[in-house]
Design a protein around this motif. Structure first.
Motif, short mmCIF file in Angstrom:
data_model
loop_
_atom_site.label_atom_id
_atom_site.label_comp_id
_atom_site.label_asym_id
_atom_site.label_seq_id
_atom_site.Cartn_x
_atom_site.Cartn_y
_atom_site.Cartn_z
N ASP A 122 0.82 -1.20 0.00
CA ASP A 122 0.00 0.00 0.00
C ASP A 122 0.86 1.26 0.00
O ASP A 122 0.54 2.25 0.63
CB ASP A 122 -1.03 0.01 1.14
CG ASP A 122 -0.54 -0.62 2.43
OD1 ASP A 122 0.67 -0.74 2.63
OD2 ASP A 122 -1.40 -1.01 3.23
N CYS A 171 6.01 3.90 3.01
CA CYS A 171 5.64 4.63 4.24
C CYS A 171 6.84 4.92 5.13
O CYS A 171 6.73 5.68 6.07
CB CYS A 171 4.56 3.88 4.99
SG CYS A 171 4.91 2.16 5.30
N ASP A 213 10.77 -0.28 4.33
CA ASP A 213 9.44 -0.85 4.11
C ASP A 213 9.55 -2.34 3.79
O ASP A 213 8.84 -3.17 4.36
CB ASP A 213 8.74 -0.18 2.92
CG ASP A 213 8.46 1.29 3.13
OD1 ASP A 213 9.02 1.90 4.05
OD2 ASP A 213 7.66 1.83 2.35
N GLU A 220 1.84 -1.03 5.09
CA GLU A 220 1.63 0.10 6.00
C GLU A 220 1.62 -0.35 7.46
O GLU A 220 2.20 0.29 8.32
CB GLU A 220 0.33 0.82 5.64
CG GLU A 220 0.13 2.08 6.44
CD GLU A 220 -1.14 2.80 6.04
OE1 GLU A 220 -1.07 4.03 5.92
OE2 GLU A 220 -2.18 2.14 5.86
N CYS A 277 5.16 -1.12 8.59
CA CYS A 277 5.92 0.11 8.83
C CYS A 277 5.55 0.74 10.17
O CYS A 277 6.42 1.23 10.90
CB CYS A 277 5.69 1.11 7.70
SG CYS A 277 6.46 0.61 6.16
#
Length: 191
Positions: A34, A37, A45, A80, A83
């Motif tokens: 996604d 981040c 990531d 995400e 992260c």
């Protein structure tokens, strides 16, 4: 092994293969990309998602074996979420206030005579040895540390820190890392 185009699933599969774990388990893994981040030249990531995916899939495999069930539970790891887990210490509050920096007052990035170093001082002995190397007392300020760092070349300071128990690492270019002995030892690693 050319890792330039590796995706997190490639890294998971390579490590899974090295560990000789059940290949079919990889079919139970779903990674969601996604977007970036944790921007970094070090693919944070990628590393976050790979580490969490490996841990979660290994737990699912263990559960399956423990229950003697051939079906491995599905594991989904959004990038995400991985992260957020990797930087979670910066995302919580204590009594309504942001948590104190894990770098403390003198740790972090510092300029040297020829580049930069990153100083970790998460443990009292790291701070003590760093201040000792720099010839500073225990109440040294970030400015005093920064001034003393400018007297050193990055790699020389890193070597002295390693020798004396401090945690100071020289920042290197990709070319410098490629020439470093550690890079040669991990040429065939998946990440």
């Amino acid at each position: 092994m050319d890792r330039q185009q590796f995706t997190p699933i490639d890294s998971v599969a390579a490590i899974w293969d090295i560990l000789r774990l059940r290949k079919g388990a990889l079919n139970s893994l779903h990674l969601i990309d996604d977007g970036e981040c944790c921007p970094s030249s070090f693919k944070v990531d990628h590393l976050a998602q790979t580490c969490i995916a490996l841990s979660a899939l290994a737990a699912a495999l263990f559960r399956s074996a423990r229950l003697q069930n051939p079906i491995i539970p599905q594991v989904t790891v959004p990038n995400e979420h991985a992260c957020v887990e990797f930087k979670s210490e910066r995302l919580y509050a204590l009594n309504g206030k942001a948590a104190p920096s894990s770098w403390g007052t003198i740790g972090g990035l510092h300029k040297t005579a020829d580049g930069y170093v990153r100083m970790h001082k998460g443990f009292p002995n790291h701070r003590f040895h760093a201040q000792e190397i720099l010839g500073l007392g225990e109440n040294a300020t970030r400015e005093q540390v920064g001034k003393k760092m400018l007297e050193w070349n990055s790699v020389d300071l890193e070597a002295e820190a390693f020798r004396r128990g401090a945690a100071i690492a020289a920042l290197r270019s990709f070319e410098q890392w490629d020439a470093h002995s550690q890079a040669k030892k991990i040429d065939d690693s998946p990440i």
